[in-house]
Write an enzyme that holds these catalytic residues in place. Structure first.
Site, short mmCIF file in Angstrom:
data_model
loop_
_atom_site.label_atom_id
_atom_site.label_comp_id
_atom_site.label_asym_id
_atom_site.label_seq_id
_atom_site.Cartn_x
_atom_site.Cartn_y
_atom_site.Cartn_z
N ASP A 36 -0.31 5.18 0.90
CA ASP A 36 -0.49 6.16 1.98
C ASP A 36 -0.59 5.48 3.34
O ASP A 36 -1.37 4.56 3.52
CB ASP A 36 -1.73 7.02 1.71
CG ASP A 36 -1.54 8.47 2.15
OD1 ASP A 36 -0.39 8.88 2.38
OD2 ASP A 36 -2.54 9.18 2.28
N ASP A 64 0.84 -1.20 0.00
CA ASP A 64 0.00 0.00 0.00
C ASP A 64 0.88 1.26 0.00
O ASP A 64 2.08 1.19 0.32
CB ASP A 64 -0.88 -0.04 1.26
CG ASP A 64 -1.72 1.19 1.43
OD1 ASP A 64 -2.47 1.53 0.50
OD2 ASP A 64 -1.62 1.82 2.50
MG LIG Z 1 -2.95 3.14 3.40
#
Ligand SMILES: [Mg+2]
Length: 316
Positions: A17, A15
């Site tokens: 952010d 992932d």
């Molecule tokens: Mg995230």
């Protein structure tokens, strides 16, 4: 010393952010932890091209060739192309990056509901009532509907803005229909990422239980929750089974430790007691403070989902 956790997998689906970076700044140590590992970056953000995302990662110090980024715009366009024939006219409710992915798969962007046989919806800060209404008309008339992702919110430096999922919810409310969804916690984005990498053994790495971890579990992969973003140990302790990660670590450095270090379970010197909805984990003198997390999660998992849901954690 046994092999590092990451060595058990031929692809890490990471992932962005809260995991690699927080907006404009890298998470400390993340680039170093991922350096040299077989990483594909998987993002629900559909408004930037893979090349733009990869450039942002490189600017922050990550080794990220363009082909190591998979966006929900790519996965959404791929999902749509699997549902309709080539040449199908598509109303694109989304950014230029999404339009490009639709065209790249032999589908034809159009502007009106009357022309459209399909609708694809992703984040675009310019989307307004007129475009949403065009989508609603097309969907009511029977168009196939794909959403890139259903994140309710869009995190920014100012706080949580309206995410694509909230715009999808407006169209859902107006049409009483449900879209096909490509992004996390749905699995098409992971299928695409693994196919593109030619890989078979995935570890899904992220900071959110209800997208990264739920999606990775649904995909049948092992999952790694890193505590640098949205969710913390308290959240894990109270989470349902579908949100429980295989591994948990304070930072991505856990990828380079033996798997046992990051796997929840009993730990020497830590005892857990449950009283009502209070879970208390107590360390004996000399117990390693870093182990409390794992003892707490293990104790919570021994309870039913119902008992776990209201659980509050205290570490002594
Ligand atoms: Mg995230």
């Amino acid at each position: 010393m046994s092999a590092p956790l990451a060595a058990g997998y031929d692809r890490l689906l990471v992932d962005l952010d809260g995991t690699a970076y927080a907006g404009a700044v890298a998470i400390p140590g993340a680039a170093e932890a991922l350096d040299g590992l077989p990483v594909t970056y998987v993002t629900n953000n559909a408004s930037r091209s893979p090349g733009d995302v990869a450039q942002h990662l490189r600017d922050l110090g990550f080794a990220a060739p363009d082909d190591t980024v998979v966006t929900s715009a790519q996965a959404g366009a791929g999902l749509l192309a699997s549902l309709v024939p080539a040449g199908t006219p598509v109303l694109v409710v989304g950014a230029q990056a999404l339009c490009q992915e639709v065209e790249a798969r032999g589908l034809v962007p159009v502007e009106t509901a009357e022309e459209a046989r399909a609708v694809i919806q992703g984040h675009n800060p310019e989307t307004g009532w007129a475009r949403l209404s065009e989508a609603a008309l097309a969907i009511r008339a029977g168009a196939v509907w794909v959403a890139t992702n259903t994140d309710a919110t869009l995190p920014t430096e100012r706080g949580l803005l309206v995410g694509n999922g909230s715009m999808v919810a407006a169209v859902r409310h107006a049409t009483e229909r449900e879209p096909h969804v490509a992004g996390k916690p749905f699995t098409p984005i992971f299928v695409d990422a693994m196919r593109a990498a030619g890989a078979t053994r995935a570890l899904v790495v992220g900071d959110r239980l209800d997208t990264d971890i739920q999606g990775g579990n649904a995909f049948g992969a092992d999952t790694f929750l890193v505590l640098t973003g949205v969710n913390d140990v308290q959240d894990v302790v109270a989470a349902p089974d579908v949100h429980q990660p295989t591994f948990v670590a304070d930072t991505l450095a856990g990828l380079r430790l033996p798997p046992a270090a990051s796997r929840p379970g009993p730990r020497d010197g830590w005892t857990a007691t449950v009283d009502g909805d209070e879970l208390t984990v107590t360390g004996a003198p000399g117990a390693n403070p870093a182990d409390a997390t794992y003892a707490a999660i293990a104790a919570a998992r021994a309870l039913s989902e119902e008992r776990r849901s209201g659980l509050r954690l205290t570490i002594r």
